[in-house]
Structure formats: structure tokens, C-alpha cells
Design an enzyme around this catalytic site. Structure first.
Site, PDB file in Angstrom:
ATOM      1  N   PHE A  82     -33.243  12.178  -3.349  1.00 25.31           N
ATOM      2  CA  PHE A  82     -34.370  12.126  -2.382  1.00 25.31           C
ATOM      3  C   PHE A  82     -35.635  11.695  -2.964  1.00 25.31           C
ATOM      4  CE2 PHE A  82     -34.961  16.436  -3.968  1.00 25.31           C
ATOM      5  CZ  PHE A  82     -36.218  16.568  -3.955  1.00 25.31           C
ATOM      6  N   CYS A 125     -37.321  13.473 -12.064  1.00 23.62           N
ATOM      7  CA  CYS A 125     -36.449  13.855 -13.236  1.00 23.62           C
ATOM      8  C   CYS A 125     -36.807  13.879 -14.408  1.00 23.62           C
ATOM      9  CB  CYS A 125     -35.223  12.983 -12.977  1.00 23.62           C
ATOM     10  SG  CYS A 125     -35.736  11.142 -13.350  1.00 23.62           S
ATOM     11  N   GLU A 139     -32.744  23.923 -13.559  1.00 22.75           N
ATOM     12  CA  GLU A 139     -33.747  22.848 -13.059  1.00 22.75           C
ATOM     13  C   GLU A 139     -34.460  23.619 -11.916  1.00 22.75           C
ATOM     14  OE1 GLU A 139     -32.115  19.372 -11.339  1.00 22.75           O
ATOM     15  OE2 GLU A 139     -33.930  18.148 -12.300  1.00 22.75           O
TER      16      GLU A 139
HETATM   17  P1  NAD Z   1     -28.162  15.616  -5.020  1.00 21.64           P
HETATM   18  O1  NAD Z   1     -27.558  15.505  -6.192  1.00 21.64           O
HETATM   19  O2  NAD Z   1     -28.479  16.627  -4.061  1.00 21.64           O
HETATM   20  O3  NAD Z   1     -28.106  14.421  -4.036  1.00 21.64           O
HETATM   21  C1  NAD Z   1     -27.783  12.981  -4.638  1.00 21.64           C
HETATM   22  C2  NAD Z   1     -27.143  12.194  -3.894  1.00 21.64           C
HETATM   23  O4  NAD Z   1     -25.771  12.584  -3.702  1.00 21.64           O
HETATM   24  C3  NAD Z   1     -27.533  11.930  -2.275  1.00 21.64           C
HETATM   25  O5  NAD Z   1     -27.346  10.844  -1.829  1.00 21.64           O
HETATM   26  C4  NAD Z   1     -26.679  13.040  -1.537  1.00 21.64           C
HETATM   27  O6  NAD Z   1     -26.594  12.743  -0.274  1.00 21.64           O
HETATM   28  C5  NAD Z   1     -25.468  12.755  -2.556  1.00 21.64           C
HETATM   29  N1  NAD Z   1     -24.579  14.091  -2.330  1.00 21.64           N
HETATM   30  C6  NAD Z   1     -25.058  15.352  -2.290  1.00 21.64           C
HETATM   31  N2  NAD Z   1     -24.141  16.281  -2.478  1.00 21.64           N
HETATM   32  C7  NAD Z   1     -22.822  15.536  -2.748  1.00 21.64           C
HETATM   33  C8  NAD Z   1     -21.515  16.000  -2.814  1.00 21.64           C
HETATM   34  N3  NAD Z   1     -20.939  17.339  -2.914  1.00 21.64           N
HETATM   35  N4  NAD Z   1     -20.579  14.945  -2.747  1.00 21.64           N
HETATM   36  C9  NAD Z   1     -21.053  13.727  -2.962  1.00 21.64           C
HETATM   37  N5  NAD Z   1     -22.127  13.157  -2.502  1.00 21.64           N
HETATM   38  C10 NAD Z   1     -23.218  14.119  -2.625  1.00 21.64           C
HETATM   39  O7  NAD Z   1     -30.018  15.312  -5.500  1.00 21.64           O
HETATM   40  P2  NAD Z   1     -31.136  15.511  -4.744  1.00 21.64           P
HETATM   41  O8  NAD Z   1     -31.468  16.695  -4.545  1.00 21.64           O
HETATM   42  O9  NAD Z   1     -31.217  14.444  -3.758  1.00 21.64           O
HETATM   43  O10 NAD Z   1     -31.952  14.934  -5.937  1.00 21.64           O
HETATM   44  C11 NAD Z   1     -32.719  15.924  -6.937  1.00 21.64           C
HETATM   45  C12 NAD Z   1     -31.967  15.658  -8.179  1.00 21.64           C
HETATM   46  O11 NAD Z   1     -31.733  14.404  -8.753  1.00 21.64           O
HETATM   47  C13 NAD Z   1     -32.421  16.519  -9.338  1.00 21.64           C
HETATM   48  O12 NAD Z   1     -31.437  17.025  -9.890  1.00 21.64           O
HETATM   49  C14 NAD Z   1     -33.143  15.389 -10.419  1.00 21.64           C
HETATM   50  O13 NAD Z   1     -32.978  15.720 -11.455  1.00 21.64           O
HETATM   51  C15 NAD Z   1     -32.156  14.210 -10.165  1.00 21.64           C
HETATM   52  N6  NAD Z   1     -32.640  13.148 -10.602  1.00 21.64           N
HETATM   53  C16 NAD Z   1     -32.039  12.731 -11.685  1.00 21.64           C
HETATM   54  C17 NAD Z   1     -32.781  11.460 -12.184  1.00 21.64           C
HETATM   55  C18 NAD Z   1     -32.270  10.632 -13.432  1.00 21.64           C
HETATM   56  O14 NAD Z   1     -32.613   9.483 -13.581  1.00 21.64           O
HETATM   57  N7  NAD Z   1     -31.727  11.427 -14.167  1.00 21.64           N
HETATM   58  C19 NAD Z   1     -33.477  10.661 -11.205  1.00 21.64           C
HETATM   59  C20 NAD Z   1     -33.925  11.185 -10.141  1.00 21.64           C
HETATM   60  C21 NAD Z   1     -33.432  12.319  -9.721  1.00 21.64           C
END
Ligand code: NAD
Length: 500
Positions: A151, A283, A384
Site C-alpha cells: 500500500f 520501507c 517493524e
Molecule cells: P503486505 O505484505 O500486507 O501486502 C503486500 C501485498 O501482498 C498486497 O498486495 C497484499 O494484498 C498481498 N497480501 C497480503 N497478505 C497476503 C497473503 N496472506 N497472501 C498473499 N498475498 C497477500 O504489505 P503492506 O502492508 O501492503 O505494505 C507494508 C509492508 O511492505 C512493510 O512491511 C514494508 O516494509 C514493506 N515494503 C517493503 C519494501 C521493500 O522494498 N523492501 C518496499 C515497500 C514496502
């Protein structure tokens, strides 16, 4: 209330109806519903993947220059649409408009890089590796590729993936976060206007069921994921088991080390901006600062004084420095972790809990919070938080700072503030993280380098975009060639023979 429906985009058509119950998208600044988002069902997934496979066949055959022309046009359109995209990001994600424009600009860098695809895909050639034998190697696209995005960067993260996948000749299906899904549809429109054939870039909306449907599909060849570490692990495991190539970028707990010889004013300003910008939901946000004991009291005072000046308001308010968090759940969890830290001995030297800007009482706000005397055994240190919470740990020296960074399971980024080149070099060599900043708080690499963390921050073999993006979305092919003259009569050998 009749809410607009954010659709899937399949072969250029916007398809919203059918499928499971749509999900609600909320305005994080007010808490009110903004829209509903469709959830793709199995039939929609099948349609999109089949269309993607068909589109791949002709797109991958298109001359390189014509592919590059689409990227150049996309670049132009993205520049023109920056304000429109920033408004979409800010409305659904909550970040301030200037930061949302910055997000578009960072995504644009990857498009810039992808415009050079004819140069990037040049192969290698070795003449006369044996008598009359030459070798040529080059890289070819994989087929249908998938991007699953978080998101916090609804434009930038899809642009880390799609331009690289598409420029290298693949087709791409984006599965954005259901919390801010509209930017994906806007991107689909821009790709179409840039002349990309229908089916090469598509959007499937929804959650885990859609992700699973895509990962398991036999026509999907590669999966790029950016999100939290538990989901990254799951997706990596499931996609590898299904025979796919995977890059899965996870969460982070980025540390900054501030040494006594640093420019303290600059370091404090940088740490505050990197901890509270985008409400800590980056992130690469700095969530822990390791300060040399000798300057710690003064440094904390400066940080707190600066953090008190952060104006918290709706992201669309031009005066805002920081907007709300993405959801009530995320905000409540962050505030609960702050409380738990105090309970086990941390000092709350700036308390943002309960901040509710006037007129926005239903929004998902919490103010900048600074926790002093944090210890590595505390939840506030280990987890985190992904909110505007900065933890301060006092350290004896740089070696202790390096040890703490290396003991942390995450390894996305780390920054050092110092006036010493020797200390900086030692830090760069010693820390186990993927991206380092020396007097740079958020060291996100420019588009022509690759982005990626180590340890729990990236599961898989490839970093994202840049040269590693080209490698991820392509596979190598090598041809060993001989063109014997008509009168050439060598004997074919039954053995491996020395090259002659
Ligand atoms: P999230 O892991 O909840 O969701 C990410 C994506 O995965 C979304 O499209 C979501 O719909 C999908 N998803 C969620 N749960 C799932 C499941 N059980 N099975 C399959 N798909 C699933 O992450 P978020 O809350 O949207 O984003 C925040 C996180 O992203 C933080 O941990 C942040 O550090 C990380 N992030 C990392 C980077 C990086 O470059 N390392 C960059 C941006 C964000």
C-alpha cells in the site's frame, strides 16, 4: 451510500462487476469510505493470464526500438500526469502531496532506465572460440510475469517492476494493494495511451486469493513481490514450489548511526525527516537511531524539538508535513507498541499517541513519537512498527552500532552520520544490509542501480529494477556456431576434444 467501484483492467477493458464482494477503500484522513474495489475471481484470473500469454507472443517479437518508443511515450505521459497521480496517491494512501509527487518522480527513474532497453539487451559475442567456431549469447524474456505490491507506494513500486518486465519483452499483471487500488488503474490507462498493446499490462484487484491464483497458474513464469516479510516468505515458498522465478522484498527496521563527529544539526534534521516522512510508512524509513553516548542527550533534544514542528494534517493539505497512517488497525498497533515500550523501561520523550487534528477526528492519525532508552529486547526495537515512531539507542562507539545492525534480522538500509571517511568506509564494509547511506538518511538507489535489502528484507536472488531487474525478467541463451566451407571434411568426434 453508492460508492464508485475500482475495477480490474483486463485486455484494456475495465471490469468491475461479478466476482466476490468488493472491499471498501477508506480515506485515511477522515476514515470515511471512498470507493469499493473489485476482487478478481478465478474466471477473471484465467482470462487475464490467457490474454497476457497471447499478448506476450506478439509483444516479445516487436523490434526493440518500437518497444523503447512505448517507454519514451509513457515517460512523457507520466510527467504530464504527475499531479493527477499524486492526488490519487494522497487521497487513498494519505501521504502529503509533495511526497506523492516525489514518489512518481522516483518511479519515473526506472522508466528512464528502461527507455535504454536496446542498449541493455545487447548480447555478447566471442569469435573463434575453436577453429571456425563462434559463440553468441543474449537474453530473452520469460513470458507472463506478475507483480504484487504494497500500500505504501502505489505508483512507485509498480514502476519498479512493470517498465523492466515490459521493456525486456514480457507481459505483466499487477496485483496492487486493495487499500489504495486506484493508482494501478490510472497506470493502466497511461500504458494504453503510450501505445502498449492491450493485454501486456493488466490489473487484477483483490487479496490473497488472487495472489494464490496467479502464483499457481502454469503460464505465470515470474513473480515480483514487495510487502511485509511474512507474506514475502510465503510468496517465495509458494512460487518456488510452483516452479517460478521469484524476487520477494520484505519489511525493514532501518538504523542510523550518529557519531560524535557528525554535523549534529544536519543529522538530527535528516533523522526526523526520514523517521516521520510518509508517517514512517516507507520501507527505507529510519526507525532506530543509534547515538554515541557522548552526544546523546543533546541529540535527543534536537530531534524532539524538530519533531515537534512537524505539521500533521490530511495529505491533501498543502501545509502538511505528515499525513495519517493507512488504517485504524495499523495506527492502533503502532500506539500499542509505544505503550508496551514504556512499560518495559523506554522513555517516551515525545508522545504522538491520540493526536486527532481538528475536523479529522475519524482519520487514522498518530503524531511523531520519540522513544529514548530503547533496548534490543523490546518489541519496539524488534518489530517493524511502520509508523511515525523513532527509537533511540545509546551506543559506546561505531563498533557497537555495527554489531546491533548486523544482529538485526532485517537488512534493508542503514545510514551513518559522521565527518570521518575512515569510519564511513569501515561502516560500508562491515554492515550486513543491502543499501547504505553515508550522511544520506534514505539511501534509495537511483533507477540505474538496483534496489534491494539483505536477510529478512529480501527473499530471493535478485534485487529489483536497474541491471538486476533486466537479469530477473530475462533468461540467457547461448549459441555456438560453425559454418563450414562446402569443401570442409572434418571427422565428427565421439569425444569431448580439446578446443582446436
Ligand atoms: P503486505 O505484505 O500486507 O501486502 C503486500 C501485498 O501482498 C498486497 O498486495 C497484499 O494484498 C498481498 N497480501 C497480503 N497478505 C497476503 C497473503 N496472506 N497472501 C498473499 N498475498 C497477500 O504489505 P503492506 O502492508 O501492503 O505494505 C507494508 C509492508 O511492505 C512493510 O512491511 C514494508 O516494509 C514493506 N515494503 C517493503 C519494501 C521493500 O522494498 N523492501 C518496499 C515497500 C514496502
Amino acid at each position: 451510500m453508492n460508492l464508485p467501484l475500482v475495477p480490474n483492467v483486463i485486455t484494456g477493458e475495465q471490469i468491475g462487476e461479478g466476482g466476490p464482494q468488493p472491499l471498501i477503500v477508506r480515506n485515511p484522513a477522515t476514515g470515511e469510505p471512498l470507493a469499493e474495489v473489485a476482487q478478481a475471481d478465478a474466471a477473471a484470473i484465467e482470462r487475464a493470464v490467457q490474454a497476457s500469454d497471447q499478448a506476450f507472443r506478439s509483444w516479445s517479437e516487436l523490434p526493440l526500438g518500437r518497444r523503447a518508443a512505448v517507454l519514451f511515450k509513457l515517460r512523457e505521459l507520466l510527467v504530464a500526469a504527475t499531479d493527477e497521480l499524486a492526488a490519487i496517491i494522497s487521497r487513498e494512501q494519505g501521504k502529503v502531496l509533495s511526497d506523492a509527487r516525489g514518489e512518481v518522480a522516483r518511479g519515473l527513474e526506472v522508466v528512464d532506465f528502461a527507455c535504454g532497453i536496446p542498449q541493455l539487451l545487447k548480447g555478447e559475442y566471442s569469435a573463434q572460440v575453436a577453429g571456425g567456431v563462434d559463440v553468441v549469447s543474449w537474453r530473452e524474456p520469460l513470458g507472463v510475469t506478475v507483480g504484487i505490491t504494497p500500500f505504501n507506494f502505489p505508483v512507485m513500486v509498480p514502476l519498479w517492476m512493470a517498465p523492466m518486465a515490459i521493456a525486456t519483452g514480457n507481459s505483466f499483471i499487477l496485483k496492487p494493494s486493495p487499500q489504495d487500488p486506484s493508482a494501478a488503474v490510472a497506470l493502466a490507462k497511461l500504458w494504453r495511451s503510450a501505445g502498449l498493446p492491450d493485454g501486456v499490462f493488466q490489473v487484477l484487484q483483490g487479496g490473497a486469493d488472487v495472489v494464490n491464483g496467479l502464483i499457481e497458474h502454469h503460464l505465470v513464469k515470474a513473480v515480483s513481490f514487495v510487502g511485509s516479510t511474512p507474506v514475502a516468505r510465503y510468496i517465495h515458498r509458494a512460487a518456488v514450489a510452483a516452479g517460478k522465478r521469484v524476487q520477494a522484498l520484505g519489511g525493514a527496521k532501518n538504523h542510523a548511526v550518529v557519531l560524535a563527529d557528525a554535523n549534529a544539526e544536519f543529522a538530527a534534521d535528516s533523522v526526523v525527516a526520514a523517521a516521520f516522512g510518509a508517517a514512517g510508512q516507507r520501507c527505507m524509513a529510519l526507525s532506530i537511531v543509534l547515538v554515541e553516548e557522548a552526544i546523546a542527550d543533546q541529540f535527543v533534544e534536537r530531534v524532539v524539538a524538530k519533531a515537534k514542528t512537524v505539521k500533521v494534517a490530511a495529505g491533501v493539505d498543502p501545509a502538511a508535513d505528515m499525513g495519517p497512517m493507512i488504517s485504524a488497525l495499523a495506527r492502533d498497533r503502532a500506539e500499542e507498541i509505544v505503550g508496551s515500550a514504556e512499560y518495559v523501561g523506554a522513555r517516551i520523550v515525545l508522545d504522538g499517541r491520540g493526536l486527532r487534528p481538528t475536523g479529522l477526528e475519524g482519520g487514522f492519525f498518530t503524531g511523531p513519537t520519540v522513544l529514548d532508552a530503547v533496548r534490543p529486547d523490546m518489541r519496539a526495537y524488534r518489530e517493524e512498527i511502520f509508523g511515525p515512531v523513532l527509537g533511540v539507542v545509546r551506543i559506546k562507539d561505531l563498533d557497537e552500532g555495527i554489531r546491533l545492525i548486523n544482529d538485526n534480522p532485517y537488512g534493508n538500509g542503514a545510514a551513518l552520520f559522521t565527518g570521518s571517511g575512515e569510519a564511513a568506509r569501515r561502516f560500508e564494509r562491515a554492515v550486513h544490509v543491502g543499501m547504505i547511506g553515508v550522511n544520506v538518511p534514505i539511501p534509495v538507489p537511483v533507477g540505474f542501480h538496483s534496489f534491494g535489502g539483505w536477510k529478512d528484507s529480501l527473499i530471493g536472488d535478485f534485487h529489483i529494477y536497474g541491471p538486476e531487474g533486466v537479469a530477473f525478467y530475462t533468461q540467457a541463451k547461448v549459441s555456438t556456431r560453425r559454418w563450414p566451407a562446402p569443401d570442409h571434411r572434418p571427422e565428427a568426434s565421439f569425444n569431448f576434444t580439446p578446443r582446436a
